[in-house]
Design a protein around this motif. Structure first.
Motif: not given
Length: 584
Positions: A372-376, A421-424, A443-446, A453-459
């Motif tokens: 599972v890759a964290l991208v954003g 869990l992969v932090d990219t 980026l191939e890890e993603a 998991i698309i991580v967005s800064d909602v703030a």
């Protein structure tokens, strides 16, 4: 390539200097005698300062020529280690005979963290003396300077000065750990013709790079000026601010051509870089692994290659026509050839490292490990979320591109499940295409993950636009059809009265833990649906599918039957779609 002021210097002298790149000096010599003799002779002939960067391996990696008073220091961001010394000795000549180090020399020693700063006095064709300086113990809150010399040529205490480098290395490392001593920040002016949002992001990039922003200029233009990007009138106006505020660096929120950069520097009277150069600088500082450093250098070389400028086609000896035929290369052609060779070397090294990374990914798939890759967007809080979900302590900073090399951690899921869990690396608006290409293997890890998991800064006021940038980059990378789960981070400091986008996104806070249990549950749900235990019969004329199964799935059993290869496998969603017609 020879940098700096080479106008009016004979081609034969430049060629002689160029050969230094292929020379190899002994690791035990601080300053080889034959290098001193060559620099003294050439300095006498051109009556200008000559500067070389000498590594601990005895290799020269940069050569520059300046005026009789000074020479500009080429920046070697990839060679710096901000927690220790750079691994480079800066050796330069002083025409006029003064062999002592200047205040500028000592300041450069501190800022660039050189192994040593060495000056060679040159007068009437001979060496008048040699001085060297090293970073010493902390005094009054800053690293002191230890100076040796001047000594006579041939009397350089090679062993003592080499040992001083090792001592300085330990002093710097200890000072940074105990006192958090850093180099002096540059005062920067930001210039943009885009928008206030883009200007704010450029401000963050500059701060991340260690600059202090003292002025901002946002100009309304439909398109950049072909000569100076902002127009001659605006450039003249900003030149007064540069002088009044003592600006060290102007940063342009766009990509400059070589001519635009040169013209703007002449107009403003200060150094100018563009957004791409700034991002490359940040990546150079952040890279920790060998692969990361190679990727950054490759991106920098590809960016600089088309900007190499020489004497033009009128002076080309390979351009064709009467008087131009014959062997040899122009200075520009030599520079380009060296740059292309370095690009080829870096590409080969990265391809080899990419093969090793692919083998590790293949082993993880064979072990039936779900990725599972964290991208954003950069600074969306991906590393904080990784820490909160896994309990690890990945570096977290409120800076852009705090994470550059991918980090992989195991996390536990409900119902005794688990995944990796992969932090990219974070994405950004106007992400230089050289970086995307250079970091392709990372980026191939993603690209190879089972779930994104698309991580967005909602703030952030611009989180919708930032989210769209991320989705666009993923589509460009060929990962737009991957299974995705969206997490809106920093919910603890955000105003979420408006409707969320997308509607099924999960509100989380890596700081307070809000929404993390729900996120784990949703990850577990998605992961369980990704892997299917199926039996297939692959006809013998579809051997390509058998290869796909071995590559992308987990084979539990396999046997040959009259109708084809019978296989019991575990397949992810992508593989399942490929073999759906052959499921028994």
């Amino acid at each position: 390539m020879i940098q700096g002021n080479i106008d009016g210097i004979r081609e034969s002298l430049l060629n002689e200097l160029e050969k230094l790149y292929d020379a190899q000096f002994g690791r035990e010599d601080f300053l080889p005698d034959r290098l001193v003799n060559l620099l003294v002779r050439l300095t006498t002939q051109i009556n200008r300062e000559i500067m070389v960067y000498l590594t601990r391996d005895g290799e020269i990696i940069d050569i520059a020529i300046g005026s009789i008073e000074s020479v500009a220091l080429p920046e070697r961001h990839l060679r710096r280690n901000w927690e220790r010394l750079s691994g480079i000795r800066c050796i330069h000549t002083h025409p006029g005979g003064n062999s002592r180090l200047s205040d500028v020399d000592e300041q450069a020693l501190r800022l660039m963290r050189f192994d040593a700063m060495c000056a060679i006095g040159v007068v009437e064709g001979r060496c008048s003396g040699i001085s060297a300086a090293f970073l010493g113990p902390v005094e009054y809150g800053r690293l002191s300077i230890i100076t040796y010399g001047p000594v006579k040529p041939g009397r350089v205490p090679q062993g003592i000065w080499q040992n001083e480098i090792e001592l300085a290395d330990r002093r710097v490392e200890e000072a940074i750990k105990q006192l958090d001593i850093v180099e002096q920040a540059e005062k920067a002016m930001l210039i943009s013709i885009d928008s206030s949002q883009s200007m704010d992001e450029l401000n963050q990039l500059a701060t991340t790079a260690g600059a202090v922003v003292v002025a901002r200029s946002l100009q309304n233009r439909d398109r950049p000026d072909s000569a100076t990007y902002i127009g001659s009138g605006k450039a003249a106006e900003l030149a007064l601010d540069v002088q009044a505020l003592e600006v060290d660096l102007a940063i342009v929120d766009g990509e400059l051509t070589g001519a635009q950069q040169r013209n703007l520097e002449n107009a403003l009277g200060t150094r100018v870089i563009d957004r791409t150069t700034l991002i490359l600088d940040i990546f150079a500082r952040r890279a920790e692994s060998r692969e990361g450093k190679l990727q950054v250098e490759l991106a920098q070389m590809k960016y600089r290659l088309p900007r190499l400028m020489g004497l033009g086609t009128a002076m080309s000896r390979l351009g064709g026509g009467i008087g131009t035929r014959g062997p040899g290369e122009t200075r520009l052609e030599v520079d380009r050839r060296r740059a292309r060779k370095r690009i080829d070397d870096l590409t080969r090294e990265l391809e080899e490292l990419g093969k090793q990374r692919s083998m590790r990914r293949a082993r993880r798939k064979k072990a039936d490990q779900t990725i599972v890759a964290l991208v954003g967007y950069t600074n969306a809080g991906k590393s904080s979320l990784l820490n909160a979900l896994s309990g690890c302590d990945v570096l977290v900073e409120d800076k852009l591109f705090a994470t550059l090399d991918p980090v992989i951690r195991r996390i536990e899921l409900p119902d005794n499940g688990e995944c990796l869990l992969v932090d990219t690396v974070g994405f950004i608006k106007k992400l230089p295409h050289q970086l995307v290409e250079a970091f392709k293997s990372t980026l191939e890890e993603a690209l190879d993950a089972d779930l994104l998991i698309i991580v967005s800064d909602v703030a952030s006021r611009h989180y919708r636009q930032e989210r769209e940038v991320v989705l666009n980059v993923l589509r460009e990378l060929g990962a737009g059809d991957k299974p995705m789960l969206e997490a809106l981070n920093k919910a603890d400091i955000a105003d979420v009265s408006d409707e969320l986008e997308p509607k099924d996104a999960i509100l989380v806070s890596a700081v307070t833990g809000q929404g993390l249990d729900r996120l784990r549950g949703e990850i577990a749900k998605r992961v369980s649906s990704l892997k299917r235990h199926v039996s297939v019969v692959i006809p013998y004329d579809r051997g390509n599918l058998v290869n796909d199964i071995h590559t992308g799935g987990v084979v539990i059993s396999s046997e040959y039957a009259p109708e084809g290869v019978k296989m019991e496998i575990i397949a992810d969603s992508a593989l399942y779609r490929k073999i759906a017609d052959f499921i028994a």
